[in-house]
Structure formats: C-alpha cells, structure tokens
Design a protein around this motif. Sequence first.
Motif, PDB file in Angstrom:
ATOM      1  N   LYS A   1     -11.729  -8.327 -23.539  1.00  0.00           N
ATOM      2  CA  LYS A   1     -11.734  -9.034 -24.818  1.00  0.00           C
ATOM      3  C   LYS A   1     -13.066  -9.729 -25.101  1.00  0.00           C
ATOM      4  CE  LYS A   1      -6.769  -9.745 -25.206  1.00  0.00           C
ATOM      5  NZ  LYS A   1      -5.675 -10.693 -25.558  1.00  0.00           N
ATOM      6  N   ARG A   2     -14.107  -9.340 -24.393  1.00  0.00           N
ATOM      7  CA  ARG A   2     -15.429  -9.919 -24.638  1.00  0.00           C
ATOM      8  C   ARG A   2     -16.170  -9.172 -25.748  1.00  0.00           C
ATOM      9  NH1 ARG A   2     -17.381 -10.677 -18.322  1.00  0.00           N
ATOM     10  NH2 ARG A   2     -15.852 -12.288 -17.777  1.00  0.00           N
ATOM     11  N   TYR A   3     -15.706  -7.972 -26.069  1.00  0.00           N
ATOM     12  CA  TYR A   3     -16.325  -7.163 -27.111  1.00  0.00           C
ATOM     13  C   TYR A   3     -15.249  -6.617 -28.046  1.00  0.00           C
ATOM     14  CZ  TYR A   3     -20.617  -7.081 -24.295  1.00  0.00           C
ATOM     15  OH  TYR A   3     -21.739  -7.434 -23.578  1.00  0.00           O
ATOM     16  N   LEU A   4     -15.620  -6.451 -29.312  1.00  0.00           N
ATOM     17  CA  LEU A   4     -14.761  -5.815 -30.301  1.00  0.00           C
ATOM     18  C   LEU A   4     -15.473  -4.591 -30.856  1.00  0.00           C
ATOM     19  CD1 LEU A   4     -13.693  -8.977 -32.366  1.00  0.00           C
ATOM     20  CD2 LEU A   4     -12.357  -7.824 -30.590  1.00  0.00           C
ATOM     21  N   ARG A   5     -14.756  -3.485 -30.940  1.00  0.00           N
ATOM     22  CA  ARG A   5     -15.330  -2.307 -31.593  1.00  0.00           C
ATOM     23  C   ARG A   5     -15.109  -2.451 -33.089  1.00  0.00           C
ATOM     24  NH1 ARG A   5     -14.078   3.136 -32.912  1.00  0.00           N
ATOM     25  NH2 ARG A   5     -11.919   2.908 -32.204  1.00  0.00           N
TER      26      ARG A   5
ATOM     27  N   ALA B   1     -26.580 -10.192 -36.245  1.00  0.00           N
ATOM     28  CA  ALA B   1     -25.681  -9.888 -35.127  1.00  0.00           C
ATOM     29  C   ALA B   1     -25.872  -8.434 -34.725  1.00  0.00           C
ATOM     30  CB  ALA B   1     -24.225 -10.145 -35.514  1.00  0.00           C
ATOM     31  N   THR B   2     -25.952  -8.192 -33.427  1.00  0.00           N
ATOM     32  CA  THR B   2     -26.213  -6.852 -32.918  1.00  0.00           C
ATOM     33  C   THR B   2     -24.913  -6.129 -32.588  1.00  0.00           C
ATOM     34  OG1 THR B   2     -28.383  -7.454 -32.048  1.00  0.00           O
ATOM     35  CG2 THR B   2     -27.321  -5.549 -31.066  1.00  0.00           C
ATOM     36  N   VAL B   3     -24.873  -4.851 -32.943  1.00  0.00           N
ATOM     37  CA  VAL B   3     -23.741  -3.985 -32.638  1.00  0.00           C
ATOM     38  C   VAL B   3     -24.225  -2.952 -31.615  1.00  0.00           C
ATOM     39  CG1 VAL B   3     -22.021  -2.395 -33.576  1.00  0.00           C
ATOM     40  CG2 VAL B   3     -22.833  -4.328 -34.960  1.00  0.00           C
ATOM     41  N   TYR B   4     -23.535  -2.896 -30.459  1.00  0.00           N
ATOM     42  CA  TYR B   4     -23.996  -2.103 -29.320  1.00  0.00           C
ATOM     43  C   TYR B   4     -23.243  -0.779 -29.200  1.00  0.00           C
ATOM     44  CZ  TYR B   4     -26.049  -6.564 -27.900  1.00  0.00           C
ATOM     45  OH  TYR B   4     -26.758  -7.740 -27.873  1.00  0.00           O
ATOM     46  N   GLN B   5     -23.846   0.146 -28.436  1.00  0.00           N
ATOM     47  CA  GLN B   5     -23.217   1.449 -28.212  1.00  0.00           C
ATOM     48  C   GLN B   5     -22.017   1.350 -27.282  1.00  0.00           C
ATOM     49  OE1 GLN B   5     -26.284   4.027 -26.709  1.00  0.00           O
ATOM     50  NE2 GLN B   5     -27.384   4.120 -28.655  1.00  0.00           N
ATOM     51  N   GLU B   6     -22.065   0.427 -26.334  1.00  0.00           N
ATOM     52  CA  GLU B   6     -20.989   0.276 -25.357  1.00  0.00           C
ATOM     53  C   GLU B   6     -20.677  -1.204 -25.170  1.00  0.00           C
ATOM     54  OE1 GLU B   6     -22.019   2.216 -21.701  1.00  0.00           O
ATOM     55  OE2 GLU B   6     -22.814   3.991 -22.710  1.00  0.00           O
ATOM     56  N   PRO B   7     -19.463  -1.527 -24.692  1.00  0.00           N
ATOM     57  CA  PRO B   7     -19.081  -2.927 -24.511  1.00  0.00           C
ATOM     58  C   PRO B   7     -19.570  -3.505 -23.182  1.00  0.00           C
ATOM     59  CG  PRO B   7     -17.209  -1.531 -24.009  1.00  0.00           C
ATOM     60  CD  PRO B   7     -18.315  -0.613 -24.484  1.00  0.00           C
ATOM     61  N   ARG B   8     -20.893  -3.638 -23.070  1.00  0.00           N
ATOM     62  CA  ARG B   8     -21.472  -4.182 -21.844  1.00  0.00           C
ATOM     63  C   ARG B   8     -22.870  -4.710 -22.126  1.00  0.00           C
ATOM     64  NH1 ARG B   8     -25.330  -0.720 -20.040  1.00  0.00           N
ATOM     65  NH2 ARG B   8     -25.266   1.434 -20.806  1.00  0.00           N
ATOM     66  N   PRO B   9     -23.355  -5.642 -21.331  1.00  0.00           N
ATOM     67  CA  PRO B   9     -24.713  -6.156 -21.502  1.00  0.00           C
ATOM     68  C   PRO B   9     -25.747  -5.045 -21.304  1.00  0.00           C
ATOM     69  CG  PRO B   9     -23.436  -7.587 -20.065  1.00  0.00           C
ATOM     70  CD  PRO B   9     -22.620  -6.352 -20.269  1.00  0.00           C
ATOM     71  N   GLY B  10     -26.776  -5.048 -22.134  1.00  0.00           N
ATOM     72  CA  GLY B  10     -27.853  -4.075 -21.995  1.00  0.00           C
ATOM     73  C   GLY B  10     -27.595  -2.730 -22.624  1.00  0.00           C
TER      74      GLY B  10
ATOM     75  N   SER C   1     -21.229   2.529 -39.704  1.00  0.00           N
ATOM     76  CA  SER C   1     -21.599   2.634 -38.286  1.00  0.00           C
ATOM     77  C   SER C   1     -20.548   1.935 -37.438  1.00  0.00           C
ATOM     78  CB  SER C   1     -22.960   1.959 -38.045  1.00  0.00           C
ATOM     79  OG  SER C   1     -23.989   2.629 -38.733  1.00  0.00           O
ATOM     80  N   GLN C   2     -20.262   2.507 -36.257  1.00  0.00           N
ATOM     81  CA  GLN C   2     -19.289   1.921 -35.346  1.00  0.00           C
ATOM     82  C   GLN C   2     -19.960   1.550 -34.032  1.00  0.00           C
ATOM     83  OE1 GLN C   2     -15.724   4.232 -34.780  1.00  0.00           O
ATOM     84  NE2 GLN C   2     -15.314   4.409 -36.978  1.00  0.00           N
ATOM     85  N   GLY C   3     -19.554   0.428 -33.469  1.00  0.00           N
ATOM     86  CA  GLY C   3     -20.092  -0.013 -32.198  1.00  0.00           C
ATOM     87  C   GLY C   3     -19.406  -1.290 -31.769  1.00  0.00           C
ATOM     88  N   TRP C   4     -19.988  -1.944 -30.766  1.00  0.00           N
ATOM     89  CA  TRP C   4     -19.335  -3.083 -30.128  1.00  0.00           C
ATOM     90  C   TRP C   4     -20.060  -4.388 -30.436  1.00  0.00           C
ATOM     91  CZ3 TRP C   4     -14.721  -2.390 -27.645  1.00  0.00           C
ATOM     92  CH2 TRP C   4     -14.361  -1.068 -27.364  1.00  0.00           C
ATOM     93  N   LEU C   5     -19.307  -5.359 -30.932  1.00  0.00           N
ATOM     94  CA  LEU C   5     -19.801  -6.690 -31.269  1.00  0.00           C
ATOM     95  C   LEU C   5     -19.276  -7.692 -30.249  1.00  0.00           C
ATOM     96  CD1 LEU C   5     -21.151  -8.552 -33.542  1.00  0.00           C
ATOM     97  CD2 LEU C   5     -18.800  -8.816 -34.409  1.00  0.00           C
ATOM     98  N   VAL C   6     -20.134  -8.612 -29.818  1.00  0.00           N
ATOM     99  CA  VAL C   6     -19.687  -9.661 -28.910  1.00  0.00           C
ATOM    100  C   VAL C   6     -18.600 -10.484 -29.603  1.00  0.00           C
ATOM    101  CG1 VAL C   6     -20.381 -11.742 -27.664  1.00  0.00           C
ATOM    102  CG2 VAL C   6     -21.923  -9.769 -27.748  1.00  0.00           C
ATOM    103  N   THR C   7     -17.465 -10.647 -28.960  1.00  0.00           N
ATOM    104  CA  THR C   7     -16.331 -11.328 -29.574  1.00  0.00           C
ATOM    105  C   THR C   7     -16.677 -12.741 -30.014  1.00  0.00           C
ATOM    106  OG1 THR C   7     -14.815 -10.021 -28.205  1.00  0.00           O
ATOM    107  CG2 THR C   7     -13.926 -12.011 -29.220  1.00  0.00           C
TER     108      THR C   7
END
Length: 269
Positions: free
Chosen positions: A54-58, A23-32, A66-72
């Motif tokens: 509510k589409r992403y959870l930090r 599962a990928t954890v992103y820098q921001e709560p958005r695609p790409g 590490s902290q970032g955004w996971l797809v809910t």
Amino acid sequence: MQKETSTEWPIDEGYGVCRLSLATVYQEPRPGAGLVTQLLFGETYRVLEADPSKRYLRIESHQDKSQGWLVTAQHHAIAQEEFDAFNDSDYQLTTSPVSHITFKNQKIYLLPGSHLHVAQNELFDLSQSLQFSGSSRPRSQKADRDELMEIAQLFVNTPFLSGGRSFFGLGAGSFVQLVYKIAGYKVPKFLSQLLVFGQKVEASAAQPGDLLIFYNEMLLPEHMGLYLGDEQIIHMKGKVRIDKISFAPKSGQKNISGFPNVHEVRKLI
C-alpha cells in the motif's frame, strides 16, 4: 483486507488530484524505478489498484492516459463528482515560468501548465481560500500561433528527461504536448500518435507551430520539433533548443537531425 478473487487492494476513492508542484509516476512500485510521466498541480487521475504494501498506487493520468505508480503519501483522494467537475470546468492554466498559490497559509509553487480549478470547494475557491500570484489563461481560450511559439520558447534550455513535464526536465513528446496544453489545445504525446493526428501539409505551407518530422535512413520517423518560422525549429535535442533547418538542403547538407530534409509537416491546430 485483500479481495479473494483479485490481486488488487480495495481503494476508498478511485480518483485523485495532484496537490504538489510536481508528482512523479513510476514504471514499477519500488524506489528507483524508471519515470513514466509526471503530474502537475491540479491534474487529475484515476486510481486503478494499490500494491500489496500500500505504499504505491497504480494510476492513470487523465491528461494523456499514461499509467504508472504514484507514491501513496502523495495521493489526494477526490470523489468521482469532483473528478468530473474538475475536468469539465473551464479551469485556468498557469503560464508564468513560476507562479505560486497561498492556500491555508502554505505556499505552493506552480509550474507552467498547472491547473487552477475555479470552483466552490475547499481546495480551489480562488475568491476565498486561495491567493494566486502569477499569470494564467482559461483552458477554453485558444492561443494563436504567435502566442504558441512564445509559450514554446519559455522552455528553451530545459534539459532532456524521458517522461519529464517541467522546467526540471522534459521528454521530446512531452515538450510538444505541454506547449499545446498551455496554449489551450489537446494533442498526443508520442510521435507514433502525432503521425496520425492533425493534417499533413506541404513544406511550402508550413506555419509557426506546425510539427516537423524527420525520418532516419530506414525511413522511420525518428525526430520532431515545432516550426518557429524563418527556417527555424524549436525542439528537444539534449535540451530544448532553437536551430536552423532547411526544407530543401543543398546536396550533402544535413539538417539538425543528421538527415538531409524535413520529411513531413503536420498541422496540429
């Protein structure tokens, strides 16, 4: 409903476990958005907040903070008691290049370093619900230096991917951390952290598994890898590769980093 005094949305469960191969954890709560890190099957995390949609959870990874955004939609909530039990128990770490489990008639492929929590619960009861095919080792079982280097060589030719943690792509620090994790040791991921971790040793005392650090012309640490022995290094340079190095190069001779010598050797175990 959003709390009046906070930008955070209420969360039913503040903890989670990865139930996917990766599962990928992103820098921001958005695609790409850029990649921060990745979670392997069985790794746990804390949920810090949800974005307004509510589409992403930090989240904060328990593995390296590490902290970032996971797809809910990829979130699997667990109670704090389960979170604590998963991380305190002597779980198994997968060591096969590719393993798989069959859980409730569904097959999930596992990558090296994934967690198998042997516990009496619906997800990880190996004796009842789950069938495992592959090899694994208890987290409490520490690999010796020869085993550590065997683990490292599993990843040869893995391409570079900043923040990556699998055969599909690895960051330079993630490579070092993941190798040690599978071997049963906990070490930091970033070079700045590794510089103050473990023990500095003389080049003449370097052993397989020690961290080799190269500095640039400004005398700042720039590159690292693991010593394989016999003046060889396994490291990330475009891909995980093995190269010859010299602790005392001849005049004008340069090592793989482009600089004339290994500047520091650190014993991590």
